[in-house]
Scaffold this active site. Structure first.
Site, short mmCIF file in Angstrom:
data_model
loop_
_atom_site.label_atom_id
_atom_site.label_comp_id
_atom_site.label_asym_id
_atom_site.label_seq_id
_atom_site.Cartn_x
_atom_site.Cartn_y
_atom_site.Cartn_z
N HIS A 83 56.15 75.82 37.34
CA HIS A 83 57.53 75.36 37.09
C HIS A 83 58.55 76.21 37.85
O HIS A 83 59.65 76.46 37.38
CB HIS A 83 57.80 75.34 35.58
N HIS B 149 60.73 71.27 40.87
CA HIS B 149 59.40 70.99 40.33
C HIS B 149 59.37 69.80 39.40
O HIS B 149 60.40 69.30 38.96
CB HIS B 149 58.83 72.23 39.64
N ASP C 263 57.64 68.04 35.91
CA ASP C 263 57.05 68.30 34.59
C ASP C 263 56.18 67.11 34.18
O ASP C 263 56.67 65.97 34.13
CB ASP C 263 58.13 68.44 33.51
N HIS D 87 53.06 69.27 29.62
CA HIS D 87 53.89 70.48 29.58
C HIS D 87 54.36 70.77 28.17
O HIS D 87 54.58 71.92 27.81
CB HIS D 87 55.08 70.29 30.52
N HIS E 147 62.55 67.76 26.61
CA HIS E 147 61.11 68.03 26.75
C HIS E 147 60.33 67.34 25.64
O HIS E 147 59.31 66.69 25.90
CB HIS E 147 60.85 69.54 26.70
MN MN Z 1 59.46 72.56 34.08
#
Ligand code: MN
Length: 261
Positions: free
Chosen positions: A70, A74, A76, A80, A209
Site C-alpha cells: 500500500h 496503489h 486496495d 485488505h 474500507h
Molecule cells: Mn491501501
C-alpha cells in the site's frame, strides 16, 4: 460490434483519445499512511542499486526495490479489510482482468476540502451533486477530486496532528449509497486512504474500507491529475501487480479521455 477496437486504435493514433497519467512517482520520500503506534506500519519505498554500467554489471542498470503493498499510488483489494476476508477473488492475483478497465465519474469536492481538511462526504451531498450533474451511472469508479495530490511534498499531504491525520473522506451513508444504490466499482482518491484521516471516529470506523471491501469493491489511493478528467466519460485503467494472495499493490494508473484531435 466489430470495429470497436479499430476505432479505439485509430483514436489513440490520432490523439482523439488521450491518456492522462494518474500516478504519483514512487520514490523513497513519498509519504505513506501512518497508523496509531500500537499497530504495524506501512514501509516506504526503498531502492538499492544492483549495478549501473559498473563492475557489478558493466552493461546493465537495475535496482532492488522493496515496499508495502500500500505504498505510493496503489490498489486496495477486498481482502485488505476484515469485512472482505472471505469473499471470492478477493486478492490482487484473483481480480478478474475485466475489472482492470472501468469508466469513472469525477466528483469535485475541492472547495469543501479546502475549507475543511476534515470534510466528510455524505449521501445528502452526493444526492445534491446528482441534482446538478446527473445520476452516477452503475459500474463506475467514483473518483473524488480534492486536489490533495497538489500537497505531495508538503506536510499538508498527510496533515498529521497530535490526534492523527486530517484529510477528507466519505461517511457510511455516502459509501452505502455508492455501493448499494449506484453499484460503484470502487472509490478512487488523491489522499493516502479511501477513508478520511479521522475515520476511526466514524461509525463504523473506516467506513470506506469496511463497506467497499465487504462488498467486493476496490480502492485506489494517492492518485494525481484528477483535475484533468471530465466529470463523465473517462475510462480508468488500473491493473494491480499479480502478487500471490496480495491485499493490494502499487501500480501505474491512467485514464483515457476524449481529446481535441
Ligand atoms: Mn491501501
Amino acid at each position: 460490434m466489430t470495429g470497436l477496437l479499430t476505432q479505439l486504435a485509430d483514436a489513440l493514433t490520432t490523439g482523439a483519445v488521450k491518456c492522462v497519467d494518474l500516478t504519483n512517482t514512487l520514490s523513497p520520500d513519498f509519504p505513506v499512511i501512518v497508523l496509531p503506534v500500537e499497530f504495524g506500519q506501512c514501509a516506504p519505498f526503498r531502492m538499492e542499486p544492483v549495478s549501473r554500467y559498473d563492475q557489478n554489471g558493466p552493461a546493465w542498470y537495475w535496482n532492488n526495490i522493496t515496499m508495502n503493498e500500500h505504498t505510493g499510488t496503489h490498489f486496495d483489494a477486498p481482502a485488505h479489510w476484515v469485512t472482505g476476508k472471505d469473499l471470492p477473488s478477493n486478492t490482487v492475483d484473483a481480480v478478474p482482468a475485466q475489472s482492470f478497465m472501468a469508466p469513472a465519474v469525477v466528483i469535485d469536492i475541492v472547495a469543501e476540502s479546502d475549507a475543511d481538511a476534515d470534510f466528510v462526504l455524505t449521501r445528502a451531498h452526493l444526492e445534491a451533486w446528482e441534482e446538478k450533474n446527473g445520476r452516477i451511472p452503475p459500474r463506475h469508479w467514483i473518483a473524488l477530486r480534492t486536489d490533495w495530490s497538489k500537497k505531495v511534498g508538503t506536510v499538508e499531504y498527510l496533515n498529521l496532528k497530535d490526534d492523527g491525520a486530517h484529510s477528507p473522506g466519505p461517511d457510511a451513508s455516502a459509501i452505502n449509497f455508492l455501493v448499494h444504490d449506484r453499484d460503484c466499482v470502487g472509490l478512487a482518491v488523491e489522499t493516502v486512504g479511501t477513508d478520511a484521516g479521522q475515520a476511526q471516529h466514524l461509525e463504523p470506523p473506516y467506513p470506506a474500507h469496511s463497506i467497499l471491501h465487504g462488498n467486493g469493491r476496490y480502492g485506489l489511493q494517492c492518485l494525481a491529475n484528477l483535475d484533468q478528467l471530465p466529470t463523465f466519460g473517462a475510462v480508468i485503467v488500473a491493473a494491480p501487480l499479480k502478487i500471490m494472495g496480495g491485499s493490494g499493490s502499487p501500480l501505474r494508473v491512467f485514464a483515457m479521455i476524449e481529446g481535441d484531435a
